[in-house]
Design a protein around this motif. Sequence first.
Motif, PDB file in Angstrom:
ATOM      1  N   UNK A 195       0.948  -1.216  -0.185  1.00 52.15           N
ATOM      2  CA  UNK A 195       0.004   0.089  -0.003  1.00 52.15           C
ATOM      3  C   UNK A 195       0.892   1.414   0.159  1.00 52.15           C
ATOM      4  N   UNK A 196       2.017   1.088  -0.594  1.00 52.86           N
ATOM      5  CA  UNK A 196       2.993   2.378  -0.496  1.00 52.86           C
ATOM      6  C   UNK A 196       2.761   3.203  -1.786  1.00 52.86           C
ATOM      7  N   UNK A 197       2.725   2.650  -3.002  1.00 55.66           N
ATOM      8  CA  UNK A 197       2.386   3.523  -4.094  1.00 55.66           C
ATOM      9  C   UNK A 197       0.652   4.040  -4.101  1.00 55.66           C
ATOM     10  N   UNK A 198       0.972   5.568  -3.985  1.00 51.21           N
ATOM     11  CA  UNK A 198      -0.422   6.241  -3.910  1.00 51.21           C
ATOM     12  C   UNK A 198      -1.096   6.391  -5.355  1.00 51.21           C
TER      13      UNK A 198
ATOM     14  N   UNK B  84      -8.341   9.814  -0.312  1.00 55.51           N
ATOM     15  CA  UNK B  84      -7.743  10.915   0.713  1.00 55.51           C
ATOM     16  C   UNK B  84      -6.617  10.686   1.610  1.00 55.51           C
ATOM     17  N   UNK B  85      -6.527   9.200   1.800  1.00 62.69           N
ATOM     18  CA  UNK B  85      -5.405   8.966   2.807  1.00 62.69           C
ATOM     19  C   UNK B  85      -4.149   9.183   2.103  1.00 62.69           C
TER      20      UNK B  85
ATOM     21  N   UNK C 135      -1.229   8.432   7.673  1.00 55.59           N
ATOM     22  CA  UNK C 135      -1.213   7.576   8.898  1.00 55.59           C
ATOM     23  C   UNK C 135       0.157   6.751   8.825  1.00 55.59           C
ATOM     24  N   UNK C 136       0.569   6.231   9.943  1.00 59.24           N
ATOM     25  CA  UNK C 136       1.890   5.608   9.944  1.00 59.24           C
ATOM     26  C   UNK C 136       1.846   4.202   9.035  1.00 59.24           C
ATOM     27  N   UNK C 137       3.117   3.950   8.710  1.00 57.71           N
ATOM     28  CA  UNK C 137       3.098   2.633   7.942  1.00 57.71           C
ATOM     29  C   UNK C 137       2.812   1.496   8.410  1.00 57.71           C
ATOM     30  N   UNK C 138       2.896   1.504   9.823  1.00 52.25           N
ATOM     31  CA  UNK C 138       2.807   0.115  10.517  1.00 52.25           C
ATOM     32  C   UNK C 138       1.355  -0.245  10.472  1.00 52.25           C
TER      33      UNK C 138
ATOM     34  N   UNK D  58      -5.699  -0.331   8.320  1.00 53.84           N
ATOM     35  CA  UNK D  58      -6.583   0.709   7.871  1.00 53.84           C
ATOM     36  C   UNK D  58      -7.079   0.623   6.438  1.00 53.84           C
ATOM     37  N   UNK D  59      -6.453   0.423   5.441  1.00 55.41           N
ATOM     38  CA  UNK D  59      -6.914   0.362   4.142  1.00 55.41           C
ATOM     39  C   UNK D  59      -7.730  -0.926   3.899  1.00 55.41           C
TER      40      UNK D  59
END
Length: 352
Positions: free
Chosen positions: A65-68, A280-281, A290-293, A298-299
């Motif tokens: 979930x890194x690539x926006x 929007x995240x 939000x934090x990467x952890x 969340x997603x």
Amino acid sequence: MGSSETETDETLESYGADVGRQAGPVTQFHEWFLIQGNRLAVAGLVSLVIFALVVALHELGVINFVNPNSVTRVASGMIAGTFSLVTLVVSVNQLILSQEFSSAGKARDRFESVVDFREDVATEAAIPATPAAPTRVLDLIIESIRHEAVQLADTVADNDDREVRETVTRYTNSVRERADRVDETLEQSSFGTFSAVSAAINYDEAWQLYVATHLRNEYADSLTPAATEQFDELIGSLKLFNVAREQFKTTYLQRELTRFSQLTIYCGVPSILSAILVGLLYADFAGPSVSAAVLPYVVSVLIVVVLSPLALLVSYILRTATVTRRTASVGPMIPQKDPDEGPFDVEYGEDR
């Protein structure tokens, strides 16, 4: 009739789903998932599986979930898909409602047909009037079927032909056994639950009607007038059950699909908002807000909320499709039966 005891028994057996018979855990789960389980519980299970699958794929490194850009494209697609699904459900709801609108003539004909049917049930059950509760109507017809089967067995008990006596007795015992199972289910059910409709659906009166008709005509020369009349009474009760089952099945499925439409609309707004929130995240140029952890979880939760209308669709359509498939017959015309599944052997011109 057949060359062996086994063959004769097979011709008297029902090949439909059997109410009240114990099955293995896999079969029980399969039945629960398809038709028996609460649809919200099934939808929740589907959502839970989706969440577990997304998290598992992330933990295995298959997705991230890194690539926006990728996530926002997926969010846009989910928004469009949710709008399409909600629109489709609204169209289905309008189709259902259209069946409720009719002219005075059609409304009168429908009303008169229901009144005639209720009078037939009251006459068959020897009562002043047919109850209003659908489960009680089904219960009365089952009682009539059981009573007619007992009377038929008593009538042929003194028949001189041993084959007639034994074959008809085996058939009536089978009818009584299955009627008892349905009766036990109906006693624990109400029309607001699916178990009552399920009991009616699983009762294979079409096969029993076929067997009764064949036995009556096959042994016409050996049966007394009283036995023939009793066969006719049993056949009449089975026909009444078929009509009642179709009426209550249609009514229940209308309510079921209407409820599905309501729930989909309720879930539609949170679903669209969750899809927007996913986008929007990743709206900040500095990356997710939000934090990467915790971001994957969340997603994943938001994805589950976005797909909740789809989970509802799966749970409700599985039930309606299964019910329709299992009841795709008119009387003894049973398309779901295999041609070699225990039918009586008949040939053209056999009675000439």
